[in-house]
Write a protein that holds these residues in place. Structure first.
Motif, PDB file in Angstrom:
ATOM      1  N   VAL A   1      -6.735  13.666   1.538  1.00  0.00           N
ATOM      2  CA  VAL A   1      -6.239  14.412   0.373  1.00  0.00           C
ATOM      3  C   VAL A   1      -4.722  14.583   0.477  1.00  0.00           C
TER       4      VAL A   1
ATOM      5  N   TYR B   1      -3.146  10.959  -0.063  1.00  0.00           N
ATOM      6  CA  TYR B   1      -3.621  10.429  -1.358  1.00  0.00           C
ATOM      7  C   TYR B   1      -3.163   9.006  -1.683  1.00  0.00           C
TER       8      TYR B   1
ATOM      9  N   LEU C   1      -6.968   7.286  -3.461  1.00  0.00           N
ATOM     10  CA  LEU C   1      -7.410   8.573  -2.941  1.00  0.00           C
ATOM     11  C   LEU C   1      -8.923   8.676  -3.019  1.00  0.00           C
TER      12      LEU C   1
ATOM     13  N   TRP D   1       1.924   6.936  -8.822  1.00  0.00           N
ATOM     14  CA  TRP D   1       0.785   7.839  -9.031  1.00  0.00           C
ATOM     15  C   TRP D   1      -0.406   7.056  -9.575  1.00  0.00           C
TER      16      TRP D   1
ATOM     17  N   ILE E   1      -3.768   7.074  -7.052  1.00  0.00           N
ATOM     18  CA  ILE E   1      -4.894   7.979  -7.251  1.00  0.00           C
ATOM     19  C   ILE E   1      -6.246   7.298  -7.036  1.00  0.00           C
TER      20      ILE E   1
END
Length: 501
Positions: free
Chosen positions: A57, A60, A237, A230, A234
């Protein structure tokens, strides 16, 4: 061939550091069990499982994103480093503060009443790990394998030093009367506290060194870099979270799904311990895969813009399959010998028959890692989540259906089937989106033959111990000879290059 030689050399360096670090950490179990009670060791297992989950986490997927955006994106690598490290520091500040503030609630939830400080220290350990992730990744990207390996080993040795200081040496000095009880606030009734503090001190002290070796950064949050990163990160992750499920779920659920008296004289928890020991033997394959991953990820990204990269990726896969197939056979036929390297008591050998299945499962995980390059360099990381989720679902279904009826075999099959499904799906979609000329027929053939020889060697049992050892290892030689025959053109090219040089 020079590319493969370079990759093999770096894998060896990463492998040496990884094996050394894990071996030292494994030996620390003897310290914990000798000087701490079982309740403390249980706390160590539980809290570090939580740390392993939350590490995903905190980072990520930004390590892989850093590799991707530092190569083949026409971006300034230093600016990508500045932005990635700044972003992780910022997110770590929020996540670490959140866990720090929630520490009292976590202590009550996880049955550590009055020990909220344990989870405050956990928040700091997670934070230190996170802000070290990108500098370590930069060392890998820069092909500075020795700097990476050296920093990792220093970190482990610092952890060992503080662990021995707090758990062994200071208590010994108190007992001998050299120092008084409570010296510098030392509390003799602490256990898990000192394990966490040793980890915290080691990680904190290594930060300046790693930042210096990687190169210091300038704080910068470039929105033009962050937005695509991002989007890229993600899915990774969620892939990581699903991957943790694939890795741990069989060990977490085994004892709860195994019927009482399935194995006469063993409780489900004792049987789960035997199952876990066999999993540890198979981890030998995982060490190789982890070392390969450290070296291969930056290598793959660095070659992504080369027009001949598909052919290179295929050669790497082929070499990987050959090496790991030989390793699987060598471990399987020598399980009686390898088994004695681990702490064991009566009955642990009863589950050794599942080790070849587990070895094949982890080997397929390595194959999957090779295959996964297609969605990483084509920015289709959304596939990573769905593929890993499919593996997690399959793993859970197999565990719930197979463990109650097959016991140890059911637990091992969950690992094998999970990674087999992930590999098949990744190969199918990869060849549609980014075709790579893998030697699929040969590679599958090596895997099948190696698996068969592994079980032939495992069950081979001659009257003479010496003759038995010779016969088992003759299978390894036989497999190597067959591989050499199939790869005679490749071997000829290697010899030709050596003569020319």
């Amino acid at each position: 061939m020079s590319n493969l030689k370079k990759l093999a050399g770096q894998t060896a360096i990463y492998g040496l550091s990884s094996i050394l670090a894990r071996s030292i950490n494994f030996l620390m179990i003897f310290v914990y069990t000798s000087y701490l009670n079982k309740e403390v060791v249980g706390s160590f297992t539980g809290i570090y499982a939580l740390i392993g989950f939350l590490n995903i986490v905190f980072t990520y997927g930004m390590e892989t994103s850093f590799f991707r955006f530092s190569t083949g994106k026409n971006l300034d690598p230093q600016q990508v480093y500045n932005t990635t490290q700044s972003l992780l520091i910022t997110s770590t500040l929020f996540l670490g503060t959140g866990i720090y503030l929630l520490a009292p609630w976590l202590a009550e939830l996880l049955d550590y009443p009055g020990q909220a400080y344990l989870f405050r220290w956990t928040a700091l350990i997670l934070s230190f790990d996170a802000i070290l992730a990108i500098p370590f990744a930069k060392l890998r990207l820069s092909n500075r394998a020795f700097a990476f390996a050296g920093a990792k080993i220093i970190n482990v040795l610092l952890n060992v030093f503080f662990t021995l200081l707090l758990i062994v040496w200071i208590p010994s000095l108190i007992v001998s009367g050299s120092i008084r009880e409570g010296y510098l606030g030392y509390q003799s009734d602490w256990g898990i506290e000192y394990i966490l503090l040793a980890n915290l001190f080691a990680n904190g002290l290594i930060i300046p060194y790693v930042w210096w070796r990687a190169g210091f950064f300038r704080f910068s949050l470039d929105k033009e870099i962050i937005r695509p990163m991002w989007k890229y990160a993600i899915p990774l992750l969620f892939m990581g979270l699903a991957g943790v499920t694939n890795e741990l779920v069989s060990r977490l659920l085994f004892e709860y799904l195994l019927p009482e008296n399935f194995y006469p004289g063993l409780s489900p928890r004792e049987a789960a311990g035997i199952f876990g020991t066999s999993v540890k033997l198979a981890i030998l394959m995982n060490l190789v895969i982890q070392a390969f991953k450290y070296a291969a990820e930056p290598f793959f990204f660095g070659k992504s813009t080369d027009k001949n990269s598909p052919q290179l990726y295929a050669r790497v896969m082929h070499a990987f399959v050959i090496f790991c197939s030989v390793l699987m056979v060598a471990i399987s036929v020598n399980l009686e010998v390898v088994g004695y390297l681990f702490p064991r008591g009566e009955g642990y050998e009863t589950a050794f028959f599942i080790v070849p299945i587990l070895l094949m499962g982890y080997l397929l995980l390595g194959v999957y890692f090779n295959l996964s390059i297609w969605f990483k360099i084509t920015d289709n990381t959304k596939y990573s989540f769905w593929i890993t989720l499919a593996g997690a679902v399959v793993s859970v279904v197999v565990i719930f259906t197979a463990v109650p009826s097959l016991g140890y075999l059911g637990g091992a099959l969950s690992t094998l089937v999970c990674y087999l499904v992930m590999t098949a799906i990744c190969y199918y979609y990869g060849q549609r989106h980014f075709p790579i000329p893998y030697q699929t027929g040969k590679d599958v053939g090596y895997l099948v033959i190696a698996f068969v020889l592994s079980y032939v060697g495992f069950f081979l049992d001659l009257d003479s111990a010496g003759l038995n050892f010779f016969a088992k290892n003759s299978l390894v030689v036989l497999f190597l000879a067959w591989v050499g025959y199939r790869e005679k053109e490749l071997l000829g090219a290697v010899l030709q290059r050596k003569k020319a040089s």
